[in-house]
Design a protein around this motif. Structure first.
Motif, short mmCIF file in Angstrom:
data_model
loop_
_atom_site.label_atom_id
_atom_site.label_comp_id
_atom_site.label_asym_id
_atom_site.label_seq_id
_atom_site.Cartn_x
_atom_site.Cartn_y
_atom_site.Cartn_z
N PHE A 221 6.50 -1.32 -4.95
CA PHE A 221 5.94 -0.80 -6.19
C PHE A 221 6.83 0.20 -6.93
CE2 PHE A 221 1.91 -2.54 -4.68
CZ PHE A 221 1.52 -3.18 -5.84
N GLN A 237 -1.62 4.81 -11.06
CA GLN A 237 -2.43 3.64 -10.76
C GLN A 237 -2.39 2.62 -11.90
OE1 GLN A 237 -6.40 4.58 -9.56
NE2 GLN A 237 -5.78 5.69 -7.73
N GLU A 240 0.87 0.71 -11.70
CA GLU A 240 0.84 -0.29 -10.63
C GLU A 240 0.08 -1.53 -11.07
OE1 GLU A 240 -0.52 1.05 -6.89
OE2 GLU A 240 1.11 2.48 -6.59
N ARG A 277 -5.80 -3.88 -3.69
CA ARG A 277 -4.63 -3.01 -3.78
C ARG A 277 -4.57 -2.13 -2.55
NH1 ARG A 277 -5.44 0.67 -7.79
NH2 ARG A 277 -3.22 1.24 -7.75
#
Length: 340
Positions: A221, A237, A240, A277
């Motif tokens: 990531f 977040q 991502e 996730r």
């Protein structure tokens, strides 16, 4: 005296297709190799003055083979025939001494253009008489589908290379007919970290339905976000999620479009959704795959060279789509080339 021609490809289906693309009037003696190591032995034995070389193969790939040909100054002329159509792939092989590059499936007019350019054949472009046989065994039909998937994999790799401006490493697609519980074991073998994130997208065509899963290893990531040049003033977040969706859309879209083009069909795609996730792979797959008891699974691992970024694309078809898909892949290739 016949010209020794060597066709090197790990797919029997692809080797036959390449052999039947060679002009009927070209006086050649054709030999076959399943990987680069076999090809080198045949070249040294005088069986490959002209070599049609695939790139993605087990044991020894096309890049390694071409490197040895150059280092040992082996007497052969190499034409690359590959589903890996990245511009970087072409540049690397040309620098190693390949004459030119043909993308799969083979375009006969492009092949003739190259043969004439280098004085290898100047006669008529007529191909060999079409064989009326079709692959009948399950092994041959899966091999035919694997070649279709290989081309689709290469097209998706090309799109990723354009997105990242980096070279994408491509493997040989892993295709198997398995039970759903075996899928979990197969994915666990490619899992690089304890937790993963994944995006799912369903797709369908006439008589076909399937699911595409893109699985990201946790280590990907930070490097992925940096490589995508996202603005870091956004929430971590959100970045991502954006990275997950952007890469998945490009990967799945390019792969399915190339697959549909070869099968002469069109896939309708559902909206992608995040399966999970930073979660355990077993938990993530429990609700998604358990509804299928038997499936045709295609696993393709992508990695970005010089970056700690890996993700896997899985194309999953339930059991009632296996035979139509394999028949369609064989039939479409038969129609395109007049043979298989």
């Amino acid at each position: 005296m016949s010209l020794p021609v060597l066709i090197c490809d790990d797919s029997r289906f692809a080797r036959k297709q390449m052999a039947n693309s060679i002009p009927a009037g070209w006086d050649v003696e054709i030999s076959f190799a399943e990987n680069g190591a076999e090809a080198l032995e045949l070249i040294k034995a005088g069986k490959g003055d002209v070599v049609f070389l695939d790139l993605n193969m087990p044991v020894m790939d096309g890049y390694q083979t071409m490197q040895i040909i150059k280092e040992q100054d082996l007497p052969c002329m190499v034409i690359v025939v590959s589903g890996d159509v990245q511009s970087q792939a072409r540049e690397r092989m040309l620098k190693l001494g390949a004459l030119d590059f043909i993308r799969k499936p083979v375009d006969n007019s492009r092949l003739m253009e190259i043969l004439r350019q280098f004085g290898l054949y100047t006669g008529e472009a007529a191909v060999k008489p079409a064989s009326q046989d079709m692959p009948t065994s399950k092994e041959d039909r899966i091999d035919a589908y694997r070649e279709v998937a290989n081309v689709a994999m290469g097209r998706a790799g090309e799109k990723l290379a354009e997105l990242f401006d980096e070279f994408i490493r491509l493997p040989v697609p892993n295709v198997n007919v398995i039970e759903s519980n075996e899928l979990r074991m197969a994915i666990e073998e490619i899992q690089q970290s304890e937790y993963v994130s994944a995006v799912s997208q369903g797709f369908s065509s006439v008589g076909l339905q399937g699911e595409a899963l893109v699985i990201f290893n946790e280590t990907s990531f930070e490097s992925l976000i940096n490589l995508l040049n996202y603005q870091h003033d956004s929430d971590c977040q959100e970045l991502e999620i954006e990275a997950l969706m952007d890469v998945s859309n490009i990967l799945v879209g390019a792969c399915l479009n190339a697959l549909a083009e070869q099968l002469n069909t069109r896939f309708n795609r559902s909206h992608p959704s995040i399966l999970g996730r930073h979660c355990d792979l077993e938990q993530m797959l429990e609700s998604n795959v358990s509804r299928w008891t038997r499936l045709l699974a295609t696993e393709i691992g992508y990695s970005i060279e010089n970056h700690d970024i890996q993700f896997d694309l899985l194309l999953l078809f339930p059991s009632d789509a296996i035979d139509p898909l394999l028949s369609l892949s064989c039939g479409r290739r038969y129609e395109r080339t007049g043979t298989y």
